[in-house]
Design an enzyme around this catalytic site. Structure first.
Site, PDB file in Angstrom:
ATOM      1  N   GLY A   1     150.120 -65.394  78.909  1.00 46.52           N
ATOM      2  CA  GLY A   1     149.016 -65.233  77.961  1.00 46.52           C
ATOM      3  C   GLY A   1     149.389 -65.758  76.583  1.00 46.52           C
ATOM      4  CG  ASP A   2     149.165 -63.852  73.671  1.00 44.44           C
ATOM      5  OD1 ASP A   2     147.971 -63.563  73.520  1.00 44.44           O
ATOM      6  OD2 ASP A   2     150.043 -63.010  73.953  1.00 44.44           O
TER       7      ASP A   2
ATOM      8  CE  LYS B   1     144.113 -67.647  77.958  1.00 48.50           C
ATOM      9  NZ  LYS B   1     145.528 -67.368  77.644  1.00 48.50           N
TER      10      LYS B   1
ATOM     11  CE  LYS C   1     144.236 -76.809  68.388  1.00 47.48           C
ATOM     12  NZ  LYS C   1     145.198 -77.474  67.621  1.00 47.48           N
TER      13      LYS C   1
ATOM     14  N   GLY D   1     142.340 -61.994  73.134  1.00 48.84           N
ATOM     15  CA  GLY D   1     141.857 -62.117  71.766  1.00 48.84           C
ATOM     16  C   GLY D   1     142.090 -63.499  71.230  1.00 48.84           C
ATOM     17  CG  HIS D   2     139.524 -66.320  71.001  1.00 53.02           C
ATOM     18  ND1 HIS D   2     139.268 -65.930  72.296  1.00 53.02           N
ATOM     19  CD2 HIS D   2     138.348 -66.497  70.420  1.00 53.02           C
ATOM     20  CE1 HIS D   2     137.969 -65.869  72.469  1.00 53.02           C
ATOM     21  NE2 HIS D   2     137.379 -66.208  71.344  1.00 53.02           N
TER      22      HIS D   2
ATOM     23  CB  THR E   1     145.714 -54.209  75.388  1.00 57.54           C
ATOM     24  OG1 THR E   1     144.766 -54.079  76.450  1.00 57.54           O
ATOM     25  CG2 THR E   1     146.501 -55.494  75.561  1.00 57.54           C
TER      26      THR E   1
ATOM     27  CD  GLN F   1     144.093 -60.973  79.994  1.00 62.51           C
ATOM     28  OE1 GLN F   1     143.380 -61.180  80.942  1.00 62.51           O
ATOM     29  NE2 GLN F   1     143.644 -60.402  78.894  1.00 62.51           N
TER      30      GLN F   1
END
Ligand code: IMP
Length: 425
Positions: A12-13, A16, A18, A40-41, A128, A223
């Site tokens: 994850g992170d 995506k 972007k 989250g983004h 989370t 994720q």
């Protein structure tokens, strides 16, 4: 026109959002296919920054319809807050629709996850705490409540009361908590229902019609592959399936529509929460990656664990997802290291593995086998074509593509759109 899938290849992170932003001009529909408000983004719009957890970043483009498909678990309170947040910064969220088949996160999911994570103590998963696991658990146990249930008050109340009876037993008798009150939940959720009604759709029909009309559809996962419930580092995973295969199940379309599978890949690796991470750097290099890469979770603010690029994980992700191309993010963060490392295999229990080991215990014990490449200096964030990159950075990319056996389509060197560089052959 065909569908494309954007999928995370690590834990994850990877960035995506972007990639979705980069591809947005060519897209008509952006479909979020799993997870919930555990992802989250951060978006930049009209000089404001806003953190979105459920709504796809496609919402910033008026020509795009943003779809939350069946496989996502939706906390309706969070969804409405995000829509309000967008309005507050001048972004019209009217391009958003949500499937009536989505399961809802209920107050007892949040409460139960809080107490069970506490109960697990040092064995906690480090979730989370958004109620994601309990909501997917109820979905599989066939006691979940779906968005469509909100539109039949009698059924909604009936289903809720049955479930709550059991949940309250667990909360009060096992964990010594206070019981939740059905009436209060019904009041809140029926209020949400009124506001949600105009955006609830049958999403698979919508997506299918769009494909038939020749529109471009982007299926966006949350994720990453190694957090996949079936294909990740179980039990240290999320409770849904980020992999490509699930994009189809959630959207309700067949594989013939998918032409591109874009694997979003950080130039190094990060992970939040517990679980194996063979290339994790506990020392100065890890600290430096975290600082330079601003590696703090968008949802929980937790510090991410950082380490070197893992080609074993990437080869696995390439295979599991059928990647057609890589979108490499955050290459700029690797500047300034004398050498950069790539993990090409693992050593565990006296054996060498060039694929993900077949047993969880081996993965936990896996020691990385590294290849060291020359590093580079200088700020890459100003690069506008790959020719602007230092020779050593280009050599690093070439080696990654070679080890993973998937071509790199784009490499990014910063958050801006102009910082996504298509790779010239
Ligand atoms: P859950 O998804 O909240 O159940 O958490 C399960 C695991 O997945 C934990 O290790 C989380 O840190 C991780 N996780 C969930 N969502 C994300 C994400 O968007 N990025 C990175 N890790 C995540």
């Amino acid at each position: 026109m065909p569908a494309s899938v954007v999928v995370g290849t690590q834990w994850g992170d990877e960035g995506k959002g972007k990639a979705t932003d980069y591809l947005a001009d060519r897209m008509d529909l952006v479909v979020r296919y799993q997870g919930g408000n555990n992802a989250g983004h951060t978006i930049l719009a009209e000089g404001h920054t806003l953190k979105l957890q459920l709504i796809p970043s496609g919402i910033l483009y008026p020509h795009i319809t943003s779809v939350i498909a069946d496989g996502v678990v939706v906390d309706p309170r969070v969804l409405l807050e995000e829509m309000d947040g967008l309005r507050a910064i001048g972004v019209d969220p009217s391009g958003l629709v949500v499937s009536g088949n989505c399961h809802m996160i209920m107050p007892y999911h949040l409460e139960l996850e809080r107490v069970t994570e506490r109960f697990l103590g040092k064995n906690a998963l480090g979730t989370t705490k958004r109620g994601i696991g309990p909501a997917y658990g109820d979905k599989a146990a066939r006691i979940g409540l779906r968005i469509q249930d909100l539109f039949d008050e009698k059924i909604f109340r009936e289903k809720l009361e049955i479930v709550l009876k059991e949940k309250n037993q667990v909360l009060t008798r096992v964990y010594g908590r206070l019981p939740l009150v059905a009436d209060a939940i019904v009041d809140d959720y029926l209020r949400y229902a009124e506001r949600l009604r105009p955006i609830v759709v049958e999403s698979s029909k919508l997506i299918h019609d769009a494909l038939r009309e020749g529109k471009n559809v982007l299926l966006e996962g949350a994720q990453g592959t190694m957090l996949d419930l079936d294909k990740g580092t179980y039990p240290f995973v999320t409770s849904s399936n980020p992999v490509t295969g699930y994009a189809l199940a959630s959207a309700g379309i067949g594989p013939k529509h998918v032409e591109r599978v874009i694997g979003i890949t950080k130039a190094y690796v990060t992970r939040v929460g517990a679980g194996p991470f063979p290339t994790e750097e506990h020392g100065a290099d890890g600290e430096r990656l975290g600082e330079r890469g601003h590696e703090f979770g968008t949802v929980t603010g937790r510090k991410r664990r950082c380490g070197w690029f893992d080609a074993v994980v990437l080869r696995y992700a390439a295979r599991i997802n059928g990647l057609t191309e890589l979108f490499i993010t955050k290459l700029d963060v690797l500047s300034g290291f004398e050498t950069v490392k790539i993990c090409t295999a693992y050593r565990a229990d006296g054996e060498t593995y060039d694929d993900v080991p077949p047993h969880q215990s081996l993965f936990h014990a896996a020691e990385p086998v590294y290849e060291e490449l020359d590093g580079w200096t200088g700020d890459l964030t100003g690069a506008r074509t790959t020719e602007d990159l230092p020779k050593a950075a280009r050599a690093y990319l070439e080696r990654v593509a070679e080890l993973v056996d998937v071509p790199i389509g784009v490499v990014s060197v910063g958050p801006g759109r102009e910082q996504s560089l298509p790779l010239s052959a």
